[in-house]
Design a protein around this motif. Sequence first.
Motif, PDB file in Angstrom:
ATOM      1  N   ALA A 256       0.841  -1.200   0.000  1.00  0.00           N
ATOM      2  CA  ALA A 256       0.000   0.000   0.000  1.00  0.00           C
ATOM      3  C   ALA A 256       0.874   1.247   0.000  1.00  0.00           C
ATOM      4  N   VAL A 257       1.513   1.483  -1.128  1.00  0.00           N
ATOM      5  CA  VAL A 257       2.383   2.648  -1.280  1.00  0.00           C
ATOM      6  C   VAL A 257       1.792   3.527  -2.377  1.00  0.00           C
ATOM      7  N   ASP A 258       0.766   4.266  -2.032  1.00  0.00           N
ATOM      8  CA  ASP A 258       0.053   5.073  -3.022  1.00  0.00           C
ATOM      9  C   ASP A 258       0.638   6.478  -3.079  1.00  0.00           C
ATOM     10  N   LEU A 259       1.754   6.574  -3.755  1.00  0.00           N
ATOM     11  CA  LEU A 259       2.417   7.845  -3.977  1.00  0.00           C
ATOM     12  C   LEU A 259       2.507   8.093  -5.478  1.00  0.00           C
ATOM     13  N   PRO A 260       2.378   9.330  -5.922  1.00  0.00           N
ATOM     14  CA  PRO A 260       2.534   9.605  -7.356  1.00  0.00           C
ATOM     15  C   PRO A 260       3.990   9.470  -7.761  1.00  0.00           C
ATOM     16  N   GLY A 261       4.222   9.197  -9.030  1.00  0.00           N
ATOM     17  CA  GLY A 261       5.597   9.067  -9.490  1.00  0.00           C
ATOM     18  C   GLY A 261       6.149   7.676  -9.249  1.00  0.00           C
ATOM     19  N   ASP A 262       7.455   7.511  -9.451  1.00  0.00           N
ATOM     20  CA  ASP A 262       8.100   6.213  -9.321  1.00  0.00           C
ATOM     21  C   ASP A 262       8.501   5.950  -7.881  1.00  0.00           C
ATOM     22  N   VAL A 263       8.391   4.690  -7.483  1.00  0.00           N
ATOM     23  CA  VAL A 263       8.675   4.293  -6.107  1.00  0.00           C
ATOM     24  C   VAL A 263       9.605   3.085  -6.122  1.00  0.00           C
ATOM     25  N   GLY A 264      10.704   3.190  -5.390  1.00  0.00           N
ATOM     26  CA  GLY A 264      11.602   2.062  -5.183  1.00  0.00           C
ATOM     27  C   GLY A 264      11.658   1.744  -3.701  1.00  0.00           C
ATOM     28  N   ALA A 265      12.338   0.672  -3.324  1.00  0.00           N
ATOM     29  CA  ALA A 265      12.393   0.304  -1.908  1.00  0.00           C
ATOM     30  C   ALA A 265      13.559  -0.624  -1.661  1.00  0.00           C
ATOM     31  N   GLU A 266      13.982  -0.695  -0.390  1.00  0.00           N
ATOM     32  CA  GLU A 266      14.947  -1.697   0.057  1.00  0.00           C
ATOM     33  C   GLU A 266      14.565  -2.134   1.459  1.00  0.00           C
ATOM     34  N   TRP A 267      15.055  -3.311   1.854  1.00  0.00           N
ATOM     35  CA  TRP A 267      14.748  -3.856   3.165  1.00  0.00           C
ATOM     36  C   TRP A 267      15.501  -3.113   4.264  1.00  0.00           C
ATOM     37  N   TYR A 268      14.856  -2.953   5.424  1.00  0.00           N
ATOM     38  CA  TYR A 268      15.593  -2.610   6.630  1.00  0.00           C
ATOM     39  C   TYR A 268      16.437  -3.817   7.026  1.00  0.00           C
ATOM     40  N   PRO A 269      17.546  -3.608   7.722  1.00  0.00           N
ATOM     41  CA  PRO A 269      18.452  -4.724   8.021  1.00  0.00           C
ATOM     42  C   PRO A 269      17.838  -5.876   8.804  1.00  0.00           C
ATOM     43  N   ASP A 270      16.756  -5.629   9.563  1.00  0.00           N
ATOM     44  CA  ASP A 270      16.128  -6.744  10.286  1.00  0.00           C
ATOM     45  C   ASP A 270      14.924  -7.322   9.548  1.00  0.00           C
ATOM     46  N   GLY A 271      14.646  -6.810   8.352  1.00  0.00           N
ATOM     47  CA  GLY A 271      13.543  -7.333   7.550  1.00  0.00           C
ATOM     48  C   GLY A 271      12.157  -6.927   8.012  1.00  0.00           C
ATOM     49  N   SER A 272      12.053  -6.001   8.973  1.00  0.00           N
ATOM     50  CA  SER A 272      10.744  -5.637   9.529  1.00  0.00           C
ATOM     51  C   SER A 272      10.027  -4.562   8.730  1.00  0.00           C
ATOM     52  N   ALA A 273      10.775  -3.843   7.900  1.00  0.00           N
ATOM     53  CA  ALA A 273      10.203  -2.684   7.215  1.00  0.00           C
ATOM     54  C   ALA A 273      10.948  -2.455   5.913  1.00  0.00           C
ATOM     55  N   LEU A 274      10.412  -1.523   5.132  1.00  0.00           N
ATOM     56  CA  LEU A 274      11.039  -1.131   3.876  1.00  0.00           C
ATOM     57  C   LEU A 274      11.370   0.358   3.925  1.00  0.00           C
ATOM     58  N   LEU A 275      12.526   0.701   3.388  1.00  0.00           N
ATOM     59  CA  LEU A 275      12.868   2.097   3.135  1.00  0.00           C
ATOM     60  C   LEU A 275      12.410   2.411   1.718  1.00  0.00           C
ATOM     61  N   VAL A 276      11.437   3.316   1.608  1.00  0.00           N
ATOM     62  CA  VAL A 276      10.828   3.638   0.315  1.00  0.00           C
ATOM     63  C   VAL A 276      11.464   4.920  -0.223  1.00  0.00           C
ATOM     64  N   VAL A 277      11.931   4.849  -1.457  1.00  0.00           N
ATOM     65  CA  VAL A 277      12.522   6.000  -2.134  1.00  0.00           C
ATOM     66  C   VAL A 277      11.552   6.445  -3.212  1.00  0.00           C
ATOM     67  N   HIS A 278      11.075   7.674  -3.092  1.00  0.00           N
ATOM     68  CA  HIS A 278      10.009   8.183  -3.946  1.00  0.00           C
ATOM     69  C   HIS A 278      10.548   9.295  -4.839  1.00  0.00           C
ATOM     70  N   SER A 279      10.368   9.155  -6.145  1.00  0.00           N
ATOM     71  CA  SER A 279      10.794  10.167  -7.113  1.00  0.00           C
ATOM     72  C   SER A 279       9.580  10.690  -7.860  1.00  0.00           C
TER      73      SER A 279
END
Length: 619
Positions: A256-279
């Motif tokens: 559920a990442v409803d942001l306009p534009g392109d969205v990328g992501a990577e895992w947090y080191p413990d796998g509990s969350a994502l770091l979302v990079v929004h352009s």
Amino acid sequence: MEGMNAADTTPGMPGMPDWEKRFRAPRVSLPDWAEDAPDRALFVSNATGTYELYAWDRATGSQRQVTDRPNGTTEGVLAPDGEAVWWFSDTDGDEFGIWMRQPFAGGADVPAVPGLAASYPAGLAIGRDGTAVVGRSTDEDGTTIHVVRPGQAPAEVYRHRESAGVGDLSHDGTLFAIEHTEHGDAMHSALRVLRPDGSVVAELDDTEGGTKELGLEVLGFPPVDGDTRLLVGHQRRGRWEPMIWDVASGEETALAVDLPGDVGAEWYPDGSALLVVHSFEARGELWHYDLASRELTRIETPAGSVSDATARPDHSIEYLWSSAAEPPQVRSTHGGAVLDPPGMKAPASVPVEDVWVEGPGGRVHALVQRPAGADGPLPTVFEIHGGPAWHDSDSFTAGPAAWVDHGYAVVRVNYRGSTGYGREWTDALKHRVGLIELEDIAAVREWAVASGLADPARLVLAGGSWGGYLTLLGLGVQPDAWALGLAAVPVADYVTAYHDEMEALKALDRTLLGGTPEEVPERFAASSPLTYVDAVRAPVYISAGVNDPRCPIRQVENYVDRLVARGAVHEVYRYDAGHGSLVVEERIKQVRMEIAFAERHLAGAGIRPEADAQPAGAA
């Protein structure tokens, strides 16, 4: 800081103009840290005057230069245990070579994979047990992928004529993911997950065999042993966004990442969350996505562009930020600068203005910078980005800032083909390659003149790589629109470029144009600057690397020969490097030559003729 001698880059600093300081000021990339030794990091810096790799022990603060080559080095990977640095060794920027390995603490360089011949790189993943998955590309073999276990000979596990690359290796080393274009569409990859013995675990192909223009990309396995989930980027909703694909069960989980534009992501080191990079619309920002609650939370960053980011084990975020006005900084959400190189600081520039212009394919976004307090009409440089699947952003760029210091307005156009505006915008350039981008540039040019910003008699079309290609094409297709052209490392003769370029770019050109020069000669002719060279009336300056595998020198010489034959006004500068230079003084030399060429051929071009002799803002 040990190993970073900023004084090497600052001769004559008291009288040095601001535009040169921006190139010479030491800067650093976002440090990449070792998965199992997070205090060990690797980054790129220009501190010696050439971009090279540096190792940083964050626990002790010590830094040392890893590579030292005349033409620089930027491609490197840290082993997960932090004990070794892998770096790619080519010849004078030709991008063809082998991986070398050096101990993190220093020592001799040795071939990282004895037995693998030189190639173009096609991805690298290093496992926690020392196993490596190495991607290679050659003109003869296409793409091959090899699994290399410690003490064993490389084992080939994949081969195909079309382009492919290594995506990621799972945390426990039992799976690896590749992106491939076996279906023949080099702009839209499919995914395959394999075991180290080469057996296939799972496939995902949104192109449905090349019948749909929908791409996928590997974003990474989670940092958890036995976890078979893969974070994947997809285009199913008309833009890049992440999802989770369980390669064992086949289950796909939308996020559920409803942001306009392109969205990328990577895992947090413990796998509990994502770091979302929004352009979006030439800006970049960061978000935190909690996988349990599915909650998306904004991570506060300044207005501008986040060009790179990583989540640390303590859940802090480190990111590389800049704006058109403010130089890049490596920051942390814990506050302050993470890595602040010593010595001269880059002077600020002017902010960017957003302009939206109605074009033949929709609204075109352009970024405009103008000298502070200057009234139009101004001499104006249209600085066209490369890629073409890339985009200009509100980020710090020394080249445009140099033109502003010399009294020029600078306009950067995110034409059709650019990323960040949806899949249809990026894919629109296919089959009318070059021509469709020029339509968007022309629409923005008309706005620039009509608005009073640009002097129509002093309009410069400029760019590097694909931007250099569009410059040469534009001078021939739109000969009355431009007073001057500056083309760096361009495609100039598309047919010869195709035959001489690296294999992965041949595949891209077949996708863009719908075949080879022999299969669709009319398309290559329509899109080649050489076709229109006799219509060029503006003076043209061309710079080219003699070792360039992307825009090879022979096709540039073919174009230059035609200019010479008709006595056209032109200059050519050839330098001993590849697709651009990693040497700061070489970059400054090229910008100085471009500005001087413009001053000679544009009557009264610069409103600050003394800009080379004094810092910006001096009386």
